[in-house]
Write a protein that holds these residues in place. Sequence first.
Motif, mmCIF file in Angstrom:
data_model
loop_
_atom_site.group_PDB
_atom_site.id
_atom_site.type_symbol
_atom_site.label_atom_id
_atom_site.label_comp_id
_atom_site.label_asym_id
_atom_site.label_seq_id
_atom_site.Cartn_x
_atom_site.Cartn_y
_atom_site.Cartn_z
ATOM 1 N N ILE A 185 0.853 -1.191 0.000
ATOM 2 C CA ILE A 185 0.000 0.000 0.000
ATOM 3 C C ILE A 185 0.888 1.241 0.000
ATOM 4 O O ILE A 185 1.603 1.505 0.971
ATOM 5 C CB ILE A 185 -0.936 0.006 1.224
ATOM 6 N N PRO A 186 0.874 1.992 -1.090
ATOM 7 C CA PRO A 186 1.784 3.145 -1.206
ATOM 8 C C PRO A 186 1.666 4.140 -0.057
ATOM 9 O O PRO A 186 2.674 4.715 0.375
ATOM 10 C CB PRO A 186 1.352 3.785 -2.535
ATOM 11 N N GLU A 187 0.449 4.353 0.457
ATOM 12 C CA GLU A 187 0.254 5.331 1.525
ATOM 13 C C GLU A 187 1.008 4.966 2.802
ATOM 14 O O GLU A 187 1.286 5.835 3.632
ATOM 15 C CB GLU A 187 -1.235 5.485 1.824
ATOM 16 N N CYS A 188 1.335 3.692 2.967
ATOM 17 C CA CYS A 188 2.050 3.257 4.173
ATOM 18 C C CYS A 188 3.516 3.656 4.158
ATOM 19 O O CYS A 188 4.178 3.648 5.201
ATOM 20 C CB CYS A 188 1.946 1.737 4.331
ATOM 21 N N ARG A 189 4.025 4.011 3.013
ATOM 22 C CA ARG A 189 5.448 4.332 2.912
ATOM 23 C C ARG A 189 5.804 5.652 3.571
ATOM 24 O O ARG A 189 6.972 5.935 3.823
ATOM 25 C CB ARG A 189 5.863 4.362 1.437
ATOM 26 N N LYS A 190 4.791 6.459 3.853
ATOM 27 C CA LYS A 190 5.030 7.782 4.426
ATOM 28 C C LYS A 190 4.709 7.845 5.920
ATOM 29 O O LYS A 190 4.649 8.930 6.492
ATOM 30 C CB LYS A 190 4.197 8.825 3.680
ATOM 31 N N THR A 191 4.494 6.692 6.544
ATOM 32 C CA THR A 191 4.137 6.682 7.961
ATOM 33 C C THR A 191 4.939 5.620 8.690
ATOM 34 O O THR A 191 5.490 4.698 8.084
ATOM 35 C CB THR A 191 2.617 6.414 8.122
ATOM 36 N N ARG A 192 5.020 5.734 10.020
ATOM 37 C CA ARG A 192 5.682 4.721 10.824
ATOM 38 C C ARG A 192 4.777 3.502 10.950
ATOM 39 O O ARG A 192 3.588 3.632 11.261
ATOM 40 C CB ARG A 192 5.995 5.249 12.235
ATOM 41 N N VAL A 193 5.323 2.330 10.703
ATOM 42 C CA VAL A 193 4.566 1.085 10.785
ATOM 43 C C VAL A 193 5.266 0.149 11.760
ATOM 44 O O VAL A 193 6.486 -0.048 11.676
ATOM 45 C CB VAL A 193 4.424 0.397 9.408
ATOM 46 N N PHE A 235 15.001 -2.971 2.618
ATOM 47 C CA PHE A 235 13.924 -3.018 3.601
ATOM 48 C C PHE A 235 13.586 -1.593 4.037
ATOM 49 O O PHE A 235 14.478 -0.808 4.376
ATOM 50 C CB PHE A 235 14.337 -3.845 4.825
ATOM 51 N N PRO A 236 12.297 -1.234 4.019
ATOM 52 C CA PRO A 236 11.915 0.152 4.333
ATOM 53 C C PRO A 236 12.267 0.561 5.750
ATOM 54 O O PRO A 236 12.006 -0.169 6.713
ATOM 55 C CB PRO A 236 10.394 0.156 4.102
ATOM 56 N N GLY A 237 12.825 1.743 5.878
ATOM 57 C CA GLY A 237 13.254 2.229 7.189
ATOM 58 C C GLY A 237 12.110 2.663 8.083
ATOM 59 O O GLY A 237 12.319 2.873 9.280
ATOM 60 N N ASN A 238 10.904 2.812 7.522
ATOM 61 C CA ASN A 238 9.769 3.246 8.330
ATOM 62 C C ASN A 238 9.049 2.093 9.012
ATOM 63 O O ASN A 238 8.095 2.299 9.750
ATOM 64 C CB ASN A 238 8.759 4.009 7.457
ATOM 65 N N VAL A 239 9.511 0.848 8.765
ATOM 66 C CA VAL A 239 8.858 -0.338 9.332
ATOM 67 C C VAL A 239 9.726 -0.910 10.455
ATOM 68 O O VAL A 239 10.928 -1.123 10.281
ATOM 69 C CB VAL A 239 8.617 -1.421 8.265
#
Length: 317
Positions: free
Chosen positions: A117-125, A148-152
């Motif tokens: 989900i592209p919108e998740c890339r801009k938030t902390r998960v 690996f995404p740094g926001n996860v």
Amino acid sequence: MNEKINIRQFKRASKTAEFAALFRTLEYTFPKERRLVEDRFAFHFLSRPLKFIAALARIPVAGWWILELIDHVEPGARASGVARTRLIDDHLIYALSRGISQVVILGSGYDSRPYRIPECRKTRVFEVDQAGILRLKRTKLDRLLHRFPGNVSFVKTDLNIEKINETLRQHGFNKNKPAFFIWEGVTQYLTRRAVDQTMDFISGTAPGSFLLFTYVHKKAIDQWLNGPKANWIRRWVKQMGEPWIFGFDPKELPDYLNRYGLELVEDVDSKTFRQRYMNPRSPHIEEYRFYRAALARVKSEEQPRIRFFRSFFRQME
């Protein structure tokens, strides 16, 4: 209700998580315009036998036969699974569009929302699950993702034996910022105490936070699993080694949530949320109605004294 459970370290994700990934993978047997979910990661989370089934399902005639067989063996389970995933996706995307800056996935298993989900890339998960499951998932994701995404963040927690507030805080979760909690396909495997503690933690997060969770009707736990009408369900969960031990009564849910400072926004059974996305005359649309999805919102912060006494008496239970 017997809440005694067998605590063990998982060397692999739960079988139900695998089957949920299979159901998402099988959406690729349909034309693009008919798919409820597009999850390119789901196939890679499957065991070899299920990968074979998913690959075979891409063949038109074989795909129809496989879907028919699954729907015959577990009426309503596949359709309910993909529809609930789509329901949660829609609520999550809307919440992110309204400024939610944190997402917490409780019992994340093979949930792939942070990556698809592209919108998740801009938030902390924050993905919360047992250590063995997260370790296996990370191994698979490292093979699929360029980086690996740094926001996860992976938060190793067994909700049955650990307090989530401690582990989340250690990973940077901010209780003072609104969050969107996803609790999909998990509550029926937890003890009442674990569910209560998790609800208590969520109620203490910032007002405007949301919790979208699925649950099994308490009647299914107390009666249906012991009756002749649900023999297939009883056999299935026994074979999975993941028995259902907890459920809610929908009539009691609003009051239950209210005690934790949560306001019920929506509570629907699987027939209702399937009808939002599927042909209402589809086969087995009446099946699996004991599975439900509820959306709750954290109300305005309570007076400190009220919250103190509520926490005190809960500890005395």
